[in-house]
Design a protein around this motif. Structure first.
Motif, mmCIF file in Angstrom:
data_model
loop_
_atom_site.group_PDB
_atom_site.id
_atom_site.type_symbol
_atom_site.label_atom_id
_atom_site.label_comp_id
_atom_site.label_asym_id
_atom_site.label_seq_id
_atom_site.Cartn_x
_atom_site.Cartn_y
_atom_site.Cartn_z
ATOM 1 N N LEU A 11 0.624 -1.140 0.025
ATOM 2 C CA LEU A 11 -0.044 -0.193 0.311
ATOM 3 C C LEU A 11 1.070 1.313 -0.130
ATOM 4 N N ARG A 38 -0.897 -6.583 -15.023
ATOM 5 C CA ARG A 38 -1.206 -5.964 -14.003
ATOM 6 C C ARG A 38 -3.236 -6.260 -14.292
ATOM 7 N N ALA A 40 -6.664 -5.157 -12.771
ATOM 8 C CA ALA A 40 -7.957 -4.766 -11.324
ATOM 9 C C ALA A 40 -8.912 -5.698 -11.393
ATOM 10 N N PRO A 88 -3.628 6.671 -8.402
ATOM 11 C CA PRO A 88 -4.510 5.376 -7.924
ATOM 12 C C PRO A 88 -4.989 4.570 -9.004
ATOM 13 N N THR A 91 -3.706 0.895 -9.139
ATOM 14 C CA THR A 91 -3.788 -0.436 -8.118
ATOM 15 C C THR A 91 -4.469 -1.561 -8.796
ATOM 16 N N GLN A 118 -0.182 -7.884 -5.253
ATOM 17 C CA GLN A 118 -1.093 -6.330 -4.858
ATOM 18 C C GLN A 118 -0.894 -5.418 -4.805
ATOM 19 N N THR A 120 -1.483 -1.598 -3.914
ATOM 20 C CA THR A 120 -2.779 -0.304 -3.776
ATOM 21 C C THR A 120 -2.323 0.660 -3.613
ATOM 22 N N SER A 122 -3.326 4.410 -2.874
ATOM 23 C CA SER A 122 -4.683 5.362 -2.050
ATOM 24 C C SER A 122 -3.961 7.215 -2.404
#
Length: 123
Positions: A11, A38, A40, A88, A91, A118, A120, A122
């Motif tokens: 994150l 990737r 999503a 973002p 992600t 993963q 992520t 923000s």
């Protein structure tokens, strides 16, 4: 068969950086092109970056050009994805890939996948 193990996800705040690693093992782990994809939630797996076996040629999706850098260390059988200025929309689960039908590859033209890591971002 080549085995791939990704690491380095996590994150991070928008504008931050992460470096993903993919360790390859098994037959012919050295002299093969490698790539990152990737995916999503609710979307198809998409190409991110690829590098040829020597590291002399690199390919990037337009969405990551100038922000991501793919590299490899053939002594360590490892490929890296340095991700800067993360957004973002970056992600996703990031997958390492090899045994590519072409370079740059499409998702349908990959024979070996890692399990993914993963990322992520923000806002």
């Amino acid at each position: 068969q080549v085995q791939l193990l990704e690491s380095g996800g996590g994150l991070v705040q928008a504008g931050g950086s992460l470096r993903l690693s993919c360790a390859a093992s098994g037959r012919s782990a050295l002299r093969i092109a490698m790539a990152w994809f990737r995916q999503a939630p609710g979307t198809e797996r998409e190409f991110v970056a690829a590098v040829n076996w020597s590291g002399s040629s690199r390919y990037y999706a337009d969405s990551v050009k100038g922000r991501f850098t793919i590299s490899r260390d053939n002594y360590k059988n490892t490929v890296y994805l340095q991700m800067n200025s993360l957004k973002p929309e970056d992600t996703a689960v990031y997958y390492c890939a090899t045994d590519l039908h072409s370079i740059p590859p499409t998702a349908s033209g990959v024979n070996s996948w890692g399990k993914g890591t993963q990322v992520t971002v923000s806002s």
